[in-house]
Design a protein around this motif. Structure first.
Motif, PDB file in Angstrom:
ATOM      1  N   ASN A   1    -173.798  35.270  16.444  1.00  9.80           N
ATOM      2  CA  ASN A   1    -172.598  35.701  15.723  1.00  9.80           C
ATOM      3  C   ASN A   1    -171.673  36.503  16.633  1.00  9.80           C
ATOM      4  O   ASN A   1    -172.067  37.002  17.683  1.00  9.80           O
ATOM      5  CB  ASN A   1    -172.968  36.509  14.469  1.00  9.80           C
ATOM      6  CG  ASN A   1    -173.805  37.733  14.828  1.00  9.80           C
ATOM      7  OD1 ASN A   1    -173.402  38.552  15.627  1.00  9.80           O
ATOM      8  ND2 ASN A   1    -174.989  37.844  14.216  1.00  9.80           N
ATOM      9  N   ILE A   2    -170.450  36.656  16.165  1.00  9.55           N
ATOM     10  CA  ILE A   2    -169.404  37.265  16.991  1.00  9.55           C
ATOM     11  C   ILE A   2    -169.696  38.727  17.292  1.00  9.55           C
ATOM     12  O   ILE A   2    -169.465  39.222  18.400  1.00  9.55           O
ATOM     13  CB  ILE A   2    -168.034  37.113  16.299  1.00  9.55           C
ATOM     14  CG1 ILE A   2    -167.661  35.635  16.184  1.00  9.55           C
ATOM     15  CG2 ILE A   2    -166.956  37.881  17.078  1.00  9.55           C
ATOM     16  CD1 ILE A   2    -166.350  35.383  15.484  1.00  9.55           C
ATOM     17  N   SER A   3    -170.217  39.465  16.306  1.00  5.62           N
ATOM     18  CA  SER A   3    -170.472  40.892  16.514  1.00  5.62           C
ATOM     19  C   SER A   3    -171.539  41.115  17.589  1.00  5.62           C
ATOM     20  O   SER A   3    -171.423  42.013  18.425  1.00  5.62           O
ATOM     21  CB  SER A   3    -170.905  41.552  15.204  1.00  5.62           C
ATOM     22  OG  SER A   3    -172.116  40.964  14.733  1.00  5.62           O
ATOM     23  N   THR A   4    -172.582  40.288  17.572  1.00  8.87           N
ATOM     24  CA  THR A   4    -173.622  40.420  18.605  1.00  8.87           C
ATOM     25  C   THR A   4    -173.068  40.090  19.979  1.00  8.87           C
ATOM     26  O   THR A   4    -173.381  40.762  20.969  1.00  8.87           O
ATOM     27  CB  THR A   4    -174.806  39.495  18.276  1.00  8.87           C
ATOM     28  OG1 THR A   4    -175.296  39.791  16.962  1.00  8.87           O
ATOM     29  CG2 THR A   4    -175.925  39.681  19.282  1.00  8.87           C
ATOM     30  N   ARG A   5    -172.227  39.045  20.034  1.00  9.38           N
ATOM     31  CA  ARG A   5    -171.590  38.698  21.305  1.00  9.38           C
ATOM     32  C   ARG A   5    -170.779  39.885  21.835  1.00  9.38           C
ATOM     33  O   ARG A   5    -170.827  40.225  23.018  1.00  9.38           O
ATOM     34  CB  ARG A   5    -170.666  37.487  21.120  1.00  9.38           C
ATOM     35  CG  ARG A   5    -171.383  36.153  20.952  1.00  9.38           C
ATOM     36  CD  ARG A   5    -170.384  35.084  20.522  1.00  9.38           C
ATOM     37  NE  ARG A   5    -170.993  33.779  20.487  1.00  9.38           N
ATOM     38  CZ  ARG A   5    -170.945  32.880  21.467  1.00  9.38           C
ATOM     39  NH1 ARG A   5    -170.299  33.183  22.571  1.00  9.38           N
ATOM     40  NH2 ARG A   5    -171.538  31.721  21.351  1.00  9.38           N
ATOM     41  N   GLY A   6    -170.007  40.479  20.933  1.00  7.61           N
ATOM     42  CA  GLY A   6    -169.177  41.609  21.334  1.00  7.61           C
ATOM     43  C   GLY A   6    -170.001  42.782  21.844  1.00  7.61           C
ATOM     44  O   GLY A   6    -169.627  43.435  22.832  1.00  7.61           O
ATOM     45  N   GLN A   7    -171.126  43.064  21.188  1.00  4.47           N
ATOM     46  CA  GLN A   7    -171.985  44.163  21.621  1.00  4.47           C
ATOM     47  C   GLN A   7    -172.575  43.901  23.009  1.00  4.47           C
ATOM     48  O   GLN A   7    -172.665  44.809  23.843  1.00  4.47           O
ATOM     49  CB  GLN A   7    -173.102  44.375  20.603  1.00  4.47           C
ATOM     50  CG  GLN A   7    -172.616  44.904  19.255  1.00  4.47           C
ATOM     51  CD  GLN A   7    -173.732  44.967  18.236  1.00  4.47           C
ATOM     52  OE1 GLN A   7    -174.890  44.626  18.522  1.00  4.47           O
ATOM     53  NE2 GLN A   7    -173.397  45.391  17.015  1.00  4.47           N
TER      54      GLN A   7
END
Length: 336
Positions: A48-54
């Motif tokens: 997911n996008i949030s994990t990628r961002g982290q």
């Protein structure tokens, strides 16, 4: 930028903190931007996008920390020169060398890729207790490195205890040196003639291209010669200008005295010079850079494949060392 701190009986050579911070800021910004674009491509598409961002944020922070730690610790080598010792190392970990039993010399490496100069690394070679140690000095500029080596390994000849003996030794050395830059002028003349011919070719083809029907004829491809010949002519013209400039700046004769050095008709007393920088004899081009105290300096080429000195440049160095022995610190090597 050179940052040399002067304290009583010591000199501290190190990179300026602002220069270190600026370099670290630029490098960390570049690496963080690269991480922003490269890391997401390597991650699974199902993430997911949030994990990628982290993950990208964590990588950017790690890279930034590594860059700043490396800049202010790993690559922040300082050299403290005192009358009896030389201290070399990074903050929190230094090594002290006694000057009486330690020899220092320089190692300058020029890096090239496909014939193009891509950078220069400078290092200090320390010889003590029968062991040689190579210490890299990342970020040291040419000026700062030259000043450091002038402190650690001065080339000035020590003054003789007996003035009479010193005068006799100086009398054995040549004092007048002739320079010949005829080959430099020949190369410049050849480049200038080539530039004129190429300009003429471009002009002739340009005139032909303006004639009616030329662009529709079989010789229309000659139009391509106009930009090619013009660009080549500009290059040869610049080369000719540089060659003539070198030839004009090279004196025909240099005379060394006990109180001054004379370049043709220009007399330069040693008392008016703050430093005389000399290129090592092993370099392909030998230069003399004269720094006037409170005035404009001057640089002349005295040796290359197209400029010859008679007697030799090595004899010139020896004679200048002898004549300036009473002025310690006046002459130093210019390590490019």
């Amino acid at each position: 930028m050179t940052h040399v701190s002067v304290a009583p009986a010591e000199r501290v050579f190190r990179r300026h903190p602002l220069r270190i911070a600026l370099g670290a800021l630029v490098l960390s910004a570049v690496l963080s931007t690269a991480a922003l674009f490269i890391i997401p491509v390597l991650l699974p598409r199902t993430m997911n996008i949030s994990t990628r961002g982290q993950i990208v944020l964590a990588a950017a922070i790690a890279l930034t920390v590594a860059v700043w730690v490396g800049a202010f610790w790993l690559r922040n080598i300082r050299v403290i020169v005192r009358p009896d010792t030389v201290e070399i190392g990074r903050p929190g970990g230094t090594q002290s060398y006694p000057r009486a039993t330690t020899a220092f010399r320089s190692k300058v490496t020029e890096h090239r890729t496909n014939g193009l100069r891509t950078g220069t690394t400078r290092a200090l070679v320390v010889w003590t207790d029968g062991r040689e140690t190579l210490i890299d000095l990342p970020g040291y500029s040419r000026t700062m490195f030259n000043e450091l080596m002038a402190e650690l390994a001065p080339i000035a000849q020590p003054p003789a205890a007996d003035p009479v003996t010193a005068a006799r030794e100086r009398a054995k050395l040549p004092t007048t040196f002739r320079l010949d830059a005829a080959a430099e002028r020949r190369v410049g003349r050849g480049s200038l003639i080539t530039a004129i011919v190429l300009f003429a070719v471009a002009a002739v083809v340009g005139v032909l291209a303006l004639s009616p029907g030329f662009l529709e004829g079989e010789l229309s491809a000659l139009v391509l010669l106009i930009p090619l010949a013009a660009v080549a002519a500009i290059g040869f013209a610049i080369g000719a200008a540089l060659r003539y400039r070198t030839a004009r700046s090279t004196p025909s004769q240099i005379a060394i005295g006990h109180l001054s050095i004379r370049l043709d008709e220009t007399e330069l007393p040693y008392a008016q010079l703050s430093r005389i920088w000399l290129t090592p004899p092993a370099y392909p081009v030998q230069r003399i850079r004269l720094d006037r105290a409170g005035g404009r300096g001057m640089t002349v080429i005295v040796g290359s494949t197209r400029v010859t000195m008679t007697p030799s440049y090595e004899e010139f160095l020896q004679a200048l060392r002898s004549e300036t022995a009473h002025l310690p610190g006046l002459i130093s090597l210019d390590l490019e």
